[in-house]
Enzyme design. Structure first.
Site, PDB file in Angstrom:
ATOM      1  N   TYR A 148       0.832  -1.203   0.000  1.00 29.39           N
ATOM      2  CA  TYR A 148       0.000   0.000   0.000  1.00 29.39           C
ATOM      3  C   TYR A 148       0.866   1.253   0.000  1.00 29.39           C
ATOM      4  CZ  TYR A 148      -3.508   3.394   1.240  1.00 29.39           C
ATOM      5  OH  TYR A 148      -4.348   4.482   1.224  1.00 29.39           O
ATOM      6  N   TRP A 168       1.150   5.701  -1.672  1.00 32.58           N
ATOM      7  CA  TRP A 168       0.869   6.678  -2.720  1.00 32.58           C
ATOM      8  C   TRP A 168       1.959   6.761  -3.775  1.00 32.58           C
ATOM      9  CZ3 TRP A 168      -2.346  11.515  -2.934  1.00 32.58           C
ATOM     10  CH2 TRP A 168      -3.581  11.330  -2.292  1.00 32.58           C
TER      11      TRP A 168
HETATM   12  N1  LIG Z   1      -1.508  18.400   2.529  1.00 37.52           N
HETATM   13  C1  LIG Z   1      -1.930  17.134   2.562  1.00 37.52           C
HETATM   14  N2  LIG Z   1      -3.195  16.847   2.184  1.00 37.52           N
HETATM   15  C2  LIG Z   1      -3.631  15.562   2.246  1.00 37.52           C
HETATM   16  C3  LIG Z   1      -2.782  14.499   2.628  1.00 37.52           C
HETATM   17  C4  LIG Z   1      -1.455  14.836   3.040  1.00 37.52           C
HETATM   18  O1  LIG Z   1      -0.661  13.967   3.431  1.00 37.52           O
HETATM   19  N3  LIG Z   1      -1.069  16.150   2.989  1.00 37.52           N
HETATM   20  N4  LIG Z   1      -3.247  13.192   2.623  1.00 37.52           N
HETATM   21  C5  LIG Z   1      -4.402  12.889   1.766  1.00 37.52           C
HETATM   22  C6  LIG Z   1      -5.007  11.598   2.084  1.00 37.52           C
HETATM   23  S1  LIG Z   1      -4.186  10.183   1.626  1.00 37.52           S
HETATM   24  C7  LIG Z   1      -6.240  11.474   2.627  1.00 37.52           C
HETATM   25  S2  LIG Z   1      -6.951   9.937   2.802  1.00 37.52           S
HETATM   26  C8  LIG Z   1      -7.013  12.651   3.057  1.00 37.52           C
HETATM   27  C9  LIG Z   1      -7.613  12.460   4.441  1.00 37.52           C
HETATM   28  O2  LIG Z   1      -8.557  13.434   4.703  1.00 37.52           O
HETATM   29  P1  LIG Z   1      -9.269  13.442   6.143  1.00 37.52           P
HETATM   30  O3  LIG Z   1      -9.375  12.078   6.637  1.00 37.52           O
HETATM   31  O4  LIG Z   1     -10.521  14.220   6.034  1.00 37.52           O
HETATM   32  O5  LIG Z   1      -8.190  14.305   6.955  1.00 37.52           O
HETATM   33  P2  LIG Z   1      -7.724  14.516   8.440  1.00 37.52           P
HETATM   34  O6  LIG Z   1      -6.715  15.608   8.356  1.00 37.52           O
HETATM   35  O7  LIG Z   1      -7.318  13.245   9.079  1.00 37.52           O
HETATM   36  O8  LIG Z   1      -9.018  15.014   9.214  1.00 37.52           O
HETATM   37  C10 LIG Z   1      -9.775  16.161   8.868  1.00 37.52           C
HETATM   38  C11 LIG Z   1     -10.331  16.804  10.109  1.00 37.52           C
HETATM   39  O9  LIG Z   1     -11.244  15.942  10.751  1.00 37.52           O
HETATM   40  C12 LIG Z   1     -11.321  16.328  12.104  1.00 37.52           C
HETATM   41  N5  LIG Z   1     -11.660  15.185  12.935  1.00 37.52           N
HETATM   42  C13 LIG Z   1     -10.854  14.156  13.278  1.00 37.52           C
HETATM   43  N6  LIG Z   1     -11.519  13.281  14.072  1.00 37.52           N
HETATM   44  C14 LIG Z   1     -12.767  13.767  14.224  1.00 37.52           C
HETATM   45  C15 LIG Z   1     -13.926  13.332  14.917  1.00 37.52           C
HETATM   46  O10 LIG Z   1     -13.957  12.286  15.580  1.00 37.52           O
HETATM   47  N7  LIG Z   1     -15.034  14.095  14.805  1.00 37.52           N
HETATM   48  C16 LIG Z   1     -15.066  15.247  14.097  1.00 37.52           C
HETATM   49  N8  LIG Z   1     -16.209  15.913  14.018  1.00 37.52           N
HETATM   50  N9  LIG Z   1     -13.986  15.701  13.446  1.00 37.52           N
HETATM   51  C17 LIG Z   1     -12.856  14.973  13.504  1.00 37.52           C
HETATM   52  C18 LIG Z   1      -9.973  16.869  12.474  1.00 37.52           C
HETATM   53  O11 LIG Z   1     -10.116  18.071  13.217  1.00 37.52           O
HETATM   54  C19 LIG Z   1      -9.278  17.062  11.151  1.00 37.52           C
HETATM   55  O12 LIG Z   1      -8.703  18.357  10.986  1.00 37.52           O
HETATM   56  O13 LIG Z   1      -6.183  13.804   3.085  1.00 37.52           O
HETATM   57  C20 LIG Z   1      -5.467  13.980   1.863  1.00 37.52           C
HETATM   58  N10 LIG Z   1      -4.903  15.297   1.866  1.00 37.52           N
HETATM   59  N1  LIG Z   2      -2.020   7.930  12.471  1.00 32.95           N
HETATM   60  C1  LIG Z   2      -2.437   8.021  11.203  1.00 32.95           C
HETATM   61  N2  LIG Z   2      -1.841   7.266  10.265  1.00 32.95           N
HETATM   62  C2  LIG Z   2      -2.238   7.358   9.007  1.00 32.95           C
HETATM   63  C3  LIG Z   2      -3.278   8.239   8.619  1.00 32.95           C
HETATM   64  C4  LIG Z   2      -3.895   9.016   9.638  1.00 32.95           C
HETATM   65  O1  LIG Z   2      -4.821   9.817   9.393  1.00 32.95           O
HETATM   66  N3  LIG Z   2      -3.428   8.887  10.912  1.00 32.95           N
HETATM   67  N4  LIG Z   2      -3.664   8.312   7.312  1.00 32.95           N
HETATM   68  C5  LIG Z   2      -3.454   7.131   6.500  1.00 32.95           C
HETATM   69  C6  LIG Z   2      -3.681   7.391   5.076  1.00 32.95           C
HETATM   70  S1  LIG Z   2      -5.218   8.032   4.682  1.00 32.95           S
HETATM   71  C7  LIG Z   2      -2.792   7.073   4.113  1.00 32.95           C
HETATM   72  S2  LIG Z   2      -3.283   7.187   2.475  1.00 32.95           S
HETATM   73  C8  LIG Z   2      -1.464   6.546   4.438  1.00 32.95           C
HETATM   74  C9  LIG Z   2      -0.349   7.070   3.497  1.00 32.95           C
HETATM   75  O2  LIG Z   2       0.759   6.262   3.595  1.00 32.95           O
HETATM   76  P1  LIG Z   2       1.800   6.076   2.378  1.00 32.95           P
HETATM   77  O3  LIG Z   2       1.102   6.270   1.087  1.00 32.95           O
HETATM   78  O4  LIG Z   2       2.525   4.807   2.592  1.00 32.95           O
HETATM   79  O5  LIG Z   2       2.767   7.315   2.647  1.00 32.95           O
HETATM   80  P2  LIG Z   2       3.832   8.026   1.683  1.00 32.95           P
HETATM   81  O6  LIG Z   2       4.758   8.769   2.569  1.00 32.95           O
HETATM   82  O7  LIG Z   2       3.124   8.800   0.637  1.00 32.95           O
HETATM   83  O8  LIG Z   2       4.602   6.782   1.064  1.00 32.95           O
HETATM   84  C10 LIG Z   2       4.874   6.639  -0.269  1.00 32.95           C
HETATM   85  C11 LIG Z   2       6.310   6.163  -0.424  1.00 32.95           C
HETATM   86  O9  LIG Z   2       6.555   5.920  -1.809  1.00 32.95           O
HETATM   87  C12 LIG Z   2       7.852   6.415  -2.126  1.00 32.95           C
HETATM   88  N5  LIG Z   2       7.913   6.669  -3.576  1.00 32.95           N
HETATM   89  C13 LIG Z   2       7.631   7.805  -4.243  1.00 32.95           C
HETATM   90  N6  LIG Z   2       7.794   7.623  -5.558  1.00 32.95           N
HETATM   91  C14 LIG Z   2       8.178   6.337  -5.741  1.00 32.95           C
HETATM   92  C15 LIG Z   2       8.490   5.568  -6.898  1.00 32.95           C
HETATM   93  O10 LIG Z   2       8.412   6.016  -8.031  1.00 32.95           O
HETATM   94  N7  LIG Z   2       8.852   4.271  -6.688  1.00 32.95           N
HETATM   95  C16 LIG Z   2       8.938   3.731  -5.449  1.00 32.95           C
HETATM   96  N8  LIG Z   2       9.311   2.460  -5.351  1.00 32.95           N
HETATM   97  N9  LIG Z   2       8.650   4.453  -4.343  1.00 32.95           N
HETATM   98  C17 LIG Z   2       8.270   5.733  -4.493  1.00 32.95           C
HETATM   99  C18 LIG Z   2       7.980   7.660  -1.290  1.00 32.95           C
HETATM  100  O11 LIG Z   2       9.326   8.051  -1.159  1.00 32.95           O
HETATM  101  C19 LIG Z   2       7.311   7.220   0.008  1.00 32.95           C
HETATM  102  O12 LIG Z   2       8.264   6.673   0.891  1.00 32.95           O
HETATM  103  O13 LIG Z   2      -1.133   6.878   5.789  1.00 32.95           O
HETATM  104  C20 LIG Z   2      -2.122   6.427   6.714  1.00 32.95           C
HETATM  105  N10 LIG Z   2      -1.625   6.580   8.056  1.00 32.95           N
HETATM  106 MO   LIG Z   3      -5.270   8.392   2.425  1.00 29.21          MO
END
Ligand SMILES: Nc1nc2c(c(=O)[nH]1)N[C@H]1C(S)=C(S)[C@@H](COP(=O)(O)OP(=O)(O)OC[C@H]3O[C@@H](n4cnc5c(=O)[nH]c(N)nc54)[C@H](O)[C@@H]3O)O[C@H]1N2
Ligand SMILES: Nc1nc2c(c(=O)[nH]1)N[C@H]1C(S)=C(S)[C@@H](COP(=O)(O)OP(=O)(O)OC[C@H]3O[C@@H](n4cnc5c(=O)[nH]c(N)nc54)[C@H](O)[C@@H]3O)O[C@H]1N2
Ligand SMILES: [Mo]
Length: 775
Positions: free
Chosen positions: A120, A122
């Site tokens: 898994y 990105w």
């Molecule tokens: N800049 C940036 N943007 C991203 C990402 C990133 O790494 N960097 N990651 C992307 C990815 S992979 C994903 S999946 C999305 C995730 O998007 P989300 O899951 O929506 O993002 P979060 O920042 O975890 O949470 C959003 C808000 O929900 C609120 N929240 C948390 N728990 C609760 C709760 O129990 N109740 C209520 N009412 N509110 C709550 C928090 O205050 C938080 O600021 O974001 C994406 N966007």
């Molecule tokens: N506590 C907590 N944990 C969370 C979350 C949360 O809200 N709270 N959010 C979760 C969510 S929604 C998500 S989506 C995950 C995200 O978790 P990941 O998607 O695993 O996080 P990234 O740091 O984007 O990891 C991508 C990796 O791919 C590598 N990469 C980039 N380009 C390439 C390429 O071309 N080839 C190869 N082989 N590697 C490459 C990058 O250097 C990086 O290390 O985290 C989850 N974890």
């Molecule tokens: Mo995510």
């Protein structure tokens, strides 16, 4: 600033792409010095500034490397030194021979299902060099692998809506357009707010950021916003949102009480519930207390949410008197019983009866990612075909530690009884489990089980530092690709800007050379070079598009122009509109053809942790639980505004945000004062699972009892390889709970975490996460 497509000059800019926007790299002496935002992007992400820092950083993996204990002893050698061992640089030939021999051994002795390659993550933008797809194409060709289902993003919600709405569309978009909301809604109720920081990104490579502009338009149209979140600044200040700050994880109780209020005050839409929904009566009985003797009234919810009963009733009446759009961000379902807030929101919207009307009903994740509700044209995008995996075994993606710790043990998932296979080899390409998984000390324990772990990454991430064989891969700037996303209307010709850094190679080239060692290159590469593949996947999409869209030029013209822009959809979209117009001709693909407020199917699974209708189920940890006496703060681990997950933590945007060199942690002034913590102090955050250091930032924008830290600071243990070591840098997954949301979806429960915080007494140790672990 904006250029019409027909005015694109011949000497089009050389573009590249990222998950946070397209850009024009500036190259000086073979190095990228700047990433200039794509001219067509109205709100470019500041994250672009970190690209040059990351590209040339000392933490790049310079050449293939093998962990000393593995190299000396063979597979399984000194596995408990993972995370602490030194690495020995080797040639590409040697590294690929070692990997090929080990894969062959595992297949011969244990079978292909002993290879876990759910992998898994990105990776990077770009549709051809999609790292996981490259890995899975290769392994599919040599007999297959144990894979993974769903995402860390929204597993609980996606599995739930597939059951009760019939498809995952409502969770993943496109949903009802912002335009429909601007034109028709009076009120937007946002559970989890609408944090614009998160709409910087969407996977695949995008051309324009639209969310902020849409929010401005919706507000300018006079629509009111209500931000239901522990954080005030989850709503941009220009929204002038009302702020309601319930305890984290109590949203389901709040939604149930809103529905209860509507019903007892006769404000519910009985016709809608009868005609379009299945099982409302069962849900009503539960709300009224006929099922368990407890009415889910506003008074009941006041005790759980700490929002007064009057305020809950007032909101219910306001919602009924308005055209109301309910959004629930994905964060709410990344917690124990994360299916429930999603299901409860669907039920609440059904009780209001506005589903399928313009500007009304519900949506998910509008503040989670860019592009869920923009005016998206119906367009195909170029993608690399995944190939066939002959092995059927899989895990729900967030069960990785369970998989490694519990071989041959049974587990449940969405009505299926399954068994964890015994894993001998883990292969990760394009993801970072030491970033994304919960309870890292448990993960370290699980990670000691397999004989061999192979990782491809451009950087020495914590996952690379816990692997046996590490292969350096290129980034998007070192190769040609096509950027595209289903949530964006631009397709970007991503052109190589610089030579590969160090000995880095493309994942495609690496797997091609591995395939040679299995005699499978032909099926893996299908005889195409990179540029031939780009042409192939582009032309395949163009062929599909030409049925509706005339704008697509042939590949050569696209490559020369630098990008393709498809016009916005001409009309706003309203999800479930056809269903509402005629539910008999356009039933939902659910067993009943209706919105399932009660699901016979889910009920038949007999999961106590996910019964047949939306229910209040107490989370394993929250401010209302007994554990809060010892660990009285609810830790929310939000997405970082300063990077994408763990990516670019070494870049300037992230580095400039650190407090005392650590990840900032925000807490309410009162909570800080009670602990003698001042702004800028290094604090120790801890619970029964571990401890981290972080830099305190005090604020009034966060509810008392809640603290917030972003995910993505690189894991940096004081004693590498030691389970339970203090993390010096602030990776919150040291603290989070590793538990499936329920037996239905088995999603991650990262937000279900209580902690305690104290001022750190000692001299804070220096950060070493970015220093390569070489001999
Ligand atoms: N800049 C940036 N943007 C991203 C990402 C990133 O790494 N960097 N990651 C992307 C990815 S992979 C994903 S999946 C999305 C995730 O998007 P989300 O899951 O929506 O993002 P979060 O920042 O975890 O949470 C959003 C808000 O929900 C609120 N929240 C948390 N728990 C609760 C709760 O129990 N109740 C209520 N009412 N509110 C709550 C928090 O205050 C938080 O600021 O974001 C994406 N966007
Ligand atoms: N506590 C907590 N944990 C969370 C979350 C949360 O809200 N709270 N959010 C979760 C969510 S929604 C998500 S989506 C995950 C995200 O978790 P990941 O998607 O695993 O996080 P990234 O740091 O984007 O990891 C991508 C990796 O791919 C590598 N990469 C980039 N380009 C390439 C390429 O071309 N080839 C190869 N082989 N590697 C490459 C990058 O250097 C990086 O290390 O985290 C989850 N974890
Ligand atoms: Mo995510």
């Amino acid at each position: 600033m904006s250029v019409k497509p027909e005015q694109i000059p011949d000497a089009a800019p050389t573009l590249n792409g990222s998950h946070w926007g397209a850009f024009e790299p500036v190259v000086v002496d073979g190095r990228v010095t700047e990433a200039r935002p794509f001219a067509r992007d109205p709100v470019p992400s500041p994250l672009l500034q970190s690209i040059p820092d990351a590209l040339h950083h000392a933490s790049r993996v310079a050449q293939p490397a093998v962990r000393a204990g593995w190299l000396e002893n063979g597979p399984g050698g000194a596995r408990d030194r993972r995370g602490a061992d030194r690495y020995v640089p080797v040639s590409w030939e040697r590294a690929l021979d070692l990997i090929a021999d080990e894969i062959k051994r595992v297949i011969r002795e244990r079978g292909n299902q002993a290879i876990y390659a759910g992998s898994y993550g990105w990776g990077s933008a770009g549709r051809f060099h999609h790292a996981r797809t490259q890995l899975q194409r290769f392994l599919g060709g040599v007999g297959g692998f144990t894979g993974a289902r769903d995402t860390y993003s929204n597993a609980a919600g996606a599995v739930l809506v597939k059951n009760v709405l019939g498809s995952m569309r409502a969770m993943n978009g496109p949903g009802t357009s912002w335009k429909s909301i601007a034109d028709h809604a009076d009120l937007v109720v946002m559970f989890g707010g609408m944090p614009t920081r998160n709409t910087q990104v969407t996977p695949g490579g995008m051309g324009e950021h639209t969310t902020r502009g849409w929010l401005e338009q919706v507000r300018a149209a006079g629509v009111q916003f209500c931000n239901i979140s522990p954080m005030r600044d989850d709503a941009a200040s220009f929204l002038d949102a009302e702020w309601i700050a319930p305890r984290p994880h109590s949203d389901t109780a709040l939604m149930l009480a809103l529905a209860h209020t509507l019903i007892v005050e006769g404000l519910h839409d009985a016709d809608f519930l009868a005609r379009y929904c299945a099982g409302f009566n069962r849900f009503r009985d539960y709300l009224l207390g006929a099922e368990d003797g407890v009415a889910k009234s506003a008074g009941w919810a006041a005790g759980l949410t700490e929002i007064s009963a009057d305020r809950i009733r007032e909101l219910a009446r306001k919602m009924a008197a308005s055209r109301t759009f309910i959004n629930v961000n994905w964060s709410l379902q990344r917690g124990d019983h994360g299916e429930q807030p999603i299901w409860a929101a669907i039920a609440l919207a059904a009780v209001l009866g506005q589903v399928g009307l313009p500007g009304g009903g519900f949506g998910f994740g509008y503040g989670s990612m860019e592009g869920l509700a923009s005016l998206l044209p119906d367009m195909p995008i170029p993608t690399l075909p995944l190939g066939h995996n002959p092995i059927r075994s899989f895990i729900p993606v967030a069960r990785i530690a369970d998989l490694l710790l519990n071989p041959q043990q049974p587990f449940q998932y969405n009505g299926q009884d399954l068994v964890y296979p015994d894993i001998e080899l883990v292969y990760w390409c394009g993801g970072n489990p030491f970033h994304h998984h919960q309870d890292l000390n448990r993960l370290i324990r699980a990670w000691r089980r397999p004989a061999t772990i192979v990782v491809h990454d451009p950087w020495w991430t914590a996952t690379a530092r816990h692997a046996d064989i590490v292969l350096p891969t290129t980034t998007t700037l070192e190769r040609d690709d096509i950027g595209a996303s289903a949530r964006d209307r631009f397709i970007i010709a991503m052109k190589q800007a610089v030579a590969p850094v160090g000995e880095a190679r493309d994942d495609f080239a690496i797997f091609g050379d591995l395939a040679d060692r299995f005699g499978t290159r032909e099926s893996f590469a299908e005889g195409r070079t990179t540029i031939q593949w780009l042409r192939h996947i582009y032309e395949a999409a163009r062929e599909r598009a030409n049925r509706h869209v005339a704008e697509w030029p042939a590949f050569d013209e696209f490559w020369k122009r630098g990008y393709l822009e498809i016009p916005e959809a001409p009309t706003a979209h309203v999800i479930f509109e056809e269903f509402r117009m005629d539910p008999d001709s356009n039933p939902l693909p659910t067993p009943s053809g209706r919105i399932e407020i009660f699901s016979e199917k889910i009920a038949s699974y007999n999961y106590a942790d996910c019964p047949g209708h939306p229910s209040w189920l107490e989370p394993a940890e929250w401010l209302g639980s007994a554990a809060a006496r010892e660990y009285p703060l609810h830790l929310l681990t939000t997405q970082p505004s300063t990077r994408l997950h763990g990516q670019m933590d070494m870049g300037r945007v992230s580095q400039q945000s650190k407090v005392a060199g650590r990840e900032p942690i925000r807490m309410n002034r009162g909570d800080a004062g009670a602990r003698g913590i001042r702004d800028g102090d290094v604090v120790r955050v801890f619970n029964q699972r571990g401890a981290i250091l972080a830099g305190a930032m005090l604020t009034d924008d966060i509810r008392p009892g809640v603290i917030q830290i972003s995910t993505g600071a690189w894991y940096d243990p004081l004693e590498p390889g030691v389970i339970g070591s203090l993390d010096k840098h602030g990776n919150p997954n040291v603290l989070t709970l590793d538990k499936g949301t329920s037996r239905l979806a088995q999603g991650p429960s990262a937000q279900t975490t209580l902690v305690q915080v104290e001022k750190y007494a000692g001299e804070p140790p220096p950060i070493s996460a970015f220093k390569p672990p070489l001999a």
